[in-house]
Design an enzyme around this catalytic site. Structure first.
Site, mmCIF file in Angstrom:
data_model
loop_
_atom_site.group_PDB
_atom_site.id
_atom_site.type_symbol
_atom_site.label_atom_id
_atom_site.label_comp_id
_atom_site.label_asym_id
_atom_site.label_seq_id
_atom_site.Cartn_x
_atom_site.Cartn_y
_atom_site.Cartn_z
ATOM 1 N N LYS A 1 3.800 0.720 9.577
ATOM 2 C CA LYS A 1 4.147 2.135 8.320
ATOM 3 C C LYS A 1 3.298 3.375 9.654
ATOM 4 O O LYS A 1 3.902 4.100 9.346
ATOM 5 C CB LYS A 1 2.958 2.075 6.834
ATOM 6 C CG LYS A 1 4.120 1.561 6.650
ATOM 7 C CD LYS A 1 4.281 1.276 5.370
ATOM 8 C CE LYS A 1 3.255 -0.018 5.220
ATOM 9 N NZ LYS A 1 2.033 0.013 3.428
ATOM 10 N N GLU B 1 0.919 -0.973 0.122
ATOM 11 C CA GLU B 1 0.122 0.176 -0.413
ATOM 12 C C GLU B 1 0.986 1.069 0.228
ATOM 13 O O GLU B 1 1.490 1.227 0.658
ATOM 14 C CB GLU B 1 -0.885 0.017 1.688
ATOM 15 C CG GLU B 1 -2.006 0.514 1.461
ATOM 16 C CD GLU B 1 -2.711 1.089 2.541
ATOM 17 O OE1 GLU B 1 -4.016 1.688 2.763
ATOM 18 O OE2 GLU B 1 -2.939 -0.654 3.086
ATOM 19 N N ARG C 1 4.196 -13.158 10.144
ATOM 20 C CA ARG C 1 5.076 -11.647 9.808
ATOM 21 C C ARG C 1 6.274 -11.787 10.423
ATOM 22 O O ARG C 1 6.771 -11.912 11.459
ATOM 23 C CB ARG C 1 4.520 -10.083 10.521
ATOM 24 C CG ARG C 1 3.107 -9.827 9.335
ATOM 25 C CD ARG C 1 2.299 -9.014 10.255
ATOM 26 N NE ARG C 1 2.364 -7.498 9.790
ATOM 27 C CZ ARG C 1 2.175 -6.947 8.912
ATOM 28 N NH1 ARG C 1 0.986 -7.489 8.598
ATOM 29 N NH2 ARG C 1 2.074 -5.496 9.450
HETATM 30 P P1 ATP Z 1 2.662 -1.742 7.688
HETATM 31 O O1 ATP Z 1 1.235 -2.622 9.076
HETATM 32 O O2 ATP Z 1 3.747 -1.624 7.797
HETATM 33 O O3 ATP Z 1 1.739 -0.786 7.191
HETATM 34 P P2 ATP Z 1 0.303 -3.217 5.963
HETATM 35 O O4 ATP Z 1 0.578 -5.179 6.046
HETATM 36 O O5 ATP Z 1 -0.369 -3.258 6.682
HETATM 37 O O6 ATP Z 1 2.361 -2.885 6.922
HETATM 38 P P3 ATP Z 1 1.765 -3.164 3.269
HETATM 39 O O7 ATP Z 1 2.236 -2.306 2.274
HETATM 40 O O8 ATP Z 1 -0.154 -3.728 3.225
HETATM 41 O O9 ATP Z 1 1.522 -3.031 4.338
HETATM 42 O O10 ATP Z 1 1.995 -4.587 2.861
HETATM 43 C C1 ATP Z 1 2.358 -5.052 1.524
HETATM 44 C C2 ATP Z 1 3.270 -7.006 2.056
HETATM 45 O O11 ATP Z 1 4.286 -6.887 2.517
HETATM 46 C C3 ATP Z 1 1.911 -7.468 2.523
HETATM 47 O O12 ATP Z 1 1.761 -8.809 1.571
HETATM 48 C C4 ATP Z 1 2.318 -7.722 3.459
HETATM 49 O O13 ATP Z 1 2.479 -8.764 4.168
HETATM 50 C C5 ATP Z 1 4.041 -7.979 3.431
HETATM 51 N N1 ATP Z 1 4.039 -7.284 4.985
HETATM 52 C C6 ATP Z 1 4.107 -5.647 5.609
HETATM 53 N N2 ATP Z 1 4.686 -5.718 7.234
HETATM 54 C C7 ATP Z 1 5.006 -7.376 7.074
HETATM 55 C C8 ATP Z 1 5.884 -8.081 8.236
HETATM 56 N N3 ATP Z 1 6.407 -7.730 9.505
HETATM 57 N N4 ATP Z 1 6.784 -8.689 7.972
HETATM 58 C C9 ATP Z 1 6.508 -9.896 6.544
HETATM 59 N N5 ATP Z 1 5.143 -9.463 5.710
HETATM 60 C C10 ATP Z 1 5.135 -8.076 5.844
HETATM 61 MG MG MG Z 2 -1.699 -2.432 4.491
#
Ligand code: ATP
Ligand code: MG
Length: 562
Positions: free
Chosen positions: A275, A40, A265
């Site tokens: 983020k 995202e 994760r």
């Molecule tokens: P955040 O909470 O940091 O915003 P998010 O999952 O909303 O994390 P996205 O931009 O949607 O962030 O993530 C893109 C991809 O990265 C998704 O497939 C998510 O599952 C993966 N991802 C994000 N954080 C982690 C993590 N700590 N470990 C493994 N994969 C992750």
């Molecule tokens: Mg997300």
């Protein structure tokens, strides 16, 4: 069997599933593996995303397949092109490439709409007019099913209302489109989930074309299927959403049937990987930006001195286990140290300098000694370092009063080797009016010239590093410690801002580095002998005004198996 599963897990259970899927009789027999990474664009990528990147792109690489990059901009929140560009740059830097397969989730809005209409026509979706408050109230609990009085409204009525929702006839939250699945399901995601809602909001790419937006759980499987994704790899929080993912794929006429597989994760101690929290650190000025070298973001780690290889190795070793795991930050540092130990040029730099005068070395005289660039890589050769009567050494390589076992300089102490040069012995020191040591005095043995132990002489004292005050250059050095004191600042309910380490940055000015560093370019990496690995700051360092970040110290605090 249990043992078999364990073996598969440790081998990488995702790869094992895929091998089965594309093998004889598998659901994708003979097909090319196709994955995607769907960030995202509302922030910069962090080390947690690296794990997902290594799994998404790494799996495609391993099976000779493809991996798409798709910006998940389904939500009409503020998305920033700054983030889109940064995400692309970071992925390329890590060494992955999506070729010409760069997409936006919002590109499929028209298709999403058509599929929603298809569901309504099949009697599998309906427009629901519960207010958000009623929605919560009618949600039911583990023993009571959910309710909606609109569930059995005629298909024609839903079709008409949905078209009018799109046309903008209703205000936000007036109604939703819900999938008709199972109001009694033990999985709440299946209790007739909302798949469209009304939001009169501007979309960064679609402008004001839409005032209804699909929910992620509806849009994501459709995006995957339209792109021909075979394996949709995502983190564990989507596990409970998998039945809905499959339901959508099974009930709209998409051309393919991707399989969702979840992995744990990544968490790292002493930092936060969200983020939202990282953004708060930036916006409130706790750090200098997303690329502050203390940040767990990719751009922060890069600026700090991390190499792509060290990060990929780290992700590889962390594995893809299904159980949630928090990895010590020290393990990330271990992976960097290992890489830089092989590749980084050794140089001498004195961070907290004190004068050393070789009293029996003639004034005005100078010579050069030869030192190896990297003992691990003889092919990197040697370089000349100037030596004279006036040198700088680390203040803590001298003590006026020795403590037990101290093997460095003190008056009438042991002979010590000046790295690559002569043996010296401390004869005394000078102080200022407050009694602070201002100068260490020593004599050298002219017969001892050479790299240790070129002259074959063994001495009791340590080998210490030094720079020639006639030719050295001043530099600023930034030393970093954990951004958070608390090992688990990311824990639910914790005030992470209260866990910040007030001493995470120490700036040293007036450090002395050897003349060879005069040509240092931003992002060049070195081992400062006996001190640590350092990287010229990519923003602030330039020839004439050198600034180094400590990437990682030499000392290893990581104990494997602990
Ligand atoms: P955040 O909470 O940091 O915003 P998010 O999952 O909303 O994390 P996205 O931009 O949607 O962030 O993530 C893109 C991809 O990265 C998704 O497939 C998510 O599952 C993966 N991802 C994000 N954080 C982690 C993590 N700590 N470990 C493994 N994969 C992750
Ligand atoms: Mg997300």
């Amino acid at each position: 069997m249990a043992e078999e599963i364990k073996a598969v897990e440790s081998q990488n259970f995702i790869h094992a599933f895929i091998t089965e899927d594309i093998g004889p009789g598998g659901q994708y027999e003979g097909m090319q593996v196709h994955t995607r990474f769907p960030p995202e664009p509302n922030g910069y990528l962090h080390i947690g995303h690296c794990k997902a990147l290594c799994i998404d792109f790494g799996t495609a690489e391993k099976f000779g397949g493809l991996c798409n990059l798709r910006m998940d901009d389904t939500n009409p929140t503020k998305e920033d092109v700054e983030f889109v560009h940064a995400i692309q740059e970071d992925i390329h830097w890590l060494g992955f490439d999506w070729g010409d397969r760069f997409f936006y989730g919002s590109d499929y809005f028209e298709k999403d709409y058509e599929f929603a209409v298809e569901l309504i026509k099949k009697g599998l979706a309906y427009v629901c007019e519960l207010t958000p408050e009623q929605f919560a109230e009618y949600r039911g609990d583990t023993t009571t099913p959910a309710r909606s009085p609109y569930r059995d409204r005629p298909i024609e009525e839903s079709l008409d209302l949905f078209a009018r929702m799109r046309a903008g006839e209703f205000p936000d939250n007036a109604m939703t489109l819900r999938a008709k699945i199972d109001l009694a399901s033990g999985n709440f995601n299946m209790r007739d989930p909302v798949i469209y809602r009304i939001r009169h909001m501007h979309h960064h790419r679609q402008g004001d074309k839409w005032c209804i937006y699909p929910m992620y759980d509806f849009a994501h499987p459709i995006q995957d299927a339209l792109e021909g994704i075979t394996h949709s790899l995502c983190s564990l929080e989507f596990e409970n959403h998998r039945p809905l993912y499959n339901w959508v794929i099974d009930n709209v006429s998409v051309p393919s049937h991707p399989r969702q597989i979840e992995f744990a994760r990544l968490g790292i101690d002493h930092t936060v990987l969200s983020k939202r929290k990282l953004r708060a650190l930036v916006e409130n000025g706790y750090v200098s930006g997303w690329d502050d070298p203390r940040m767990p973001t990719l751009c922060g780690l890069r600026r700090r001195g991390y190499t792509p290889a060290s990060i990929r190795n780290f992700c590889e070793r962390v594995g893809v286990a299904k159980s949630p795991n928090t990895i010590p930050y020290a393990f990330l540092e271990f992976c960097l140290r290992e890489d830089l130990n092989e590749s980084a040029q050794r140089v001498m730099a004195v961070l907290k300098p004190i004068k050393l005068t070789i009293t029996n070395y003639p004034e005005g005289q100078s010579e050069t000694v030869t030192v190896e660039n990297n003992p691990n890589r003889p092919e990197d050769g040697t370089r000349e370092v100037t030596f004279s009567r006036n040198l700088w050494i680390e203040a803590d390589d001298f003590l006026a009063e020795p403590i037990p076992k101290y093997k460095r300089l003190y008056p009438n102490g042991p002979e010590c080797r000046l790295k690559g040069a002569y043996l010296i012995q401390c004869t005394g020191y000078n102080t200022d009016e407050n009694g602070n040591v201002t100068e260490v005095l020593a004599t050298y043995d002219p017969e001892s010239r050479g790299g240790d132990p070129a002259d074959g002489r063994k001495v009791k004292g340590a080998t210490i590093h030094w720079v020639d005050s006639e030719t050295c250059i001043d530099a600023e050095v930034r030393q970093y410690d954990n951004l958070f004191d608390d090992p688990d600042p990311d824990a639910a309910g914790k005030d992470f801002l209260a866990c910040l380490n007030p001493n995470s940055l120490e700036v040293l000015t007036g450090c002395k580095v050897e003349a060879a560093l005069g040509n240092t370019q931003p992002a060049d990496r070195f081992q400062f002998m006996r001190v640590g690995y350092f990287c010229a700051d990519s923003k602030d360092s330039k020839p004439g005004n050198l600034v180094f970040n400590r990437a990682v110290s030499l000392k290893d605090s990581f104990k494997p198996g602990k």
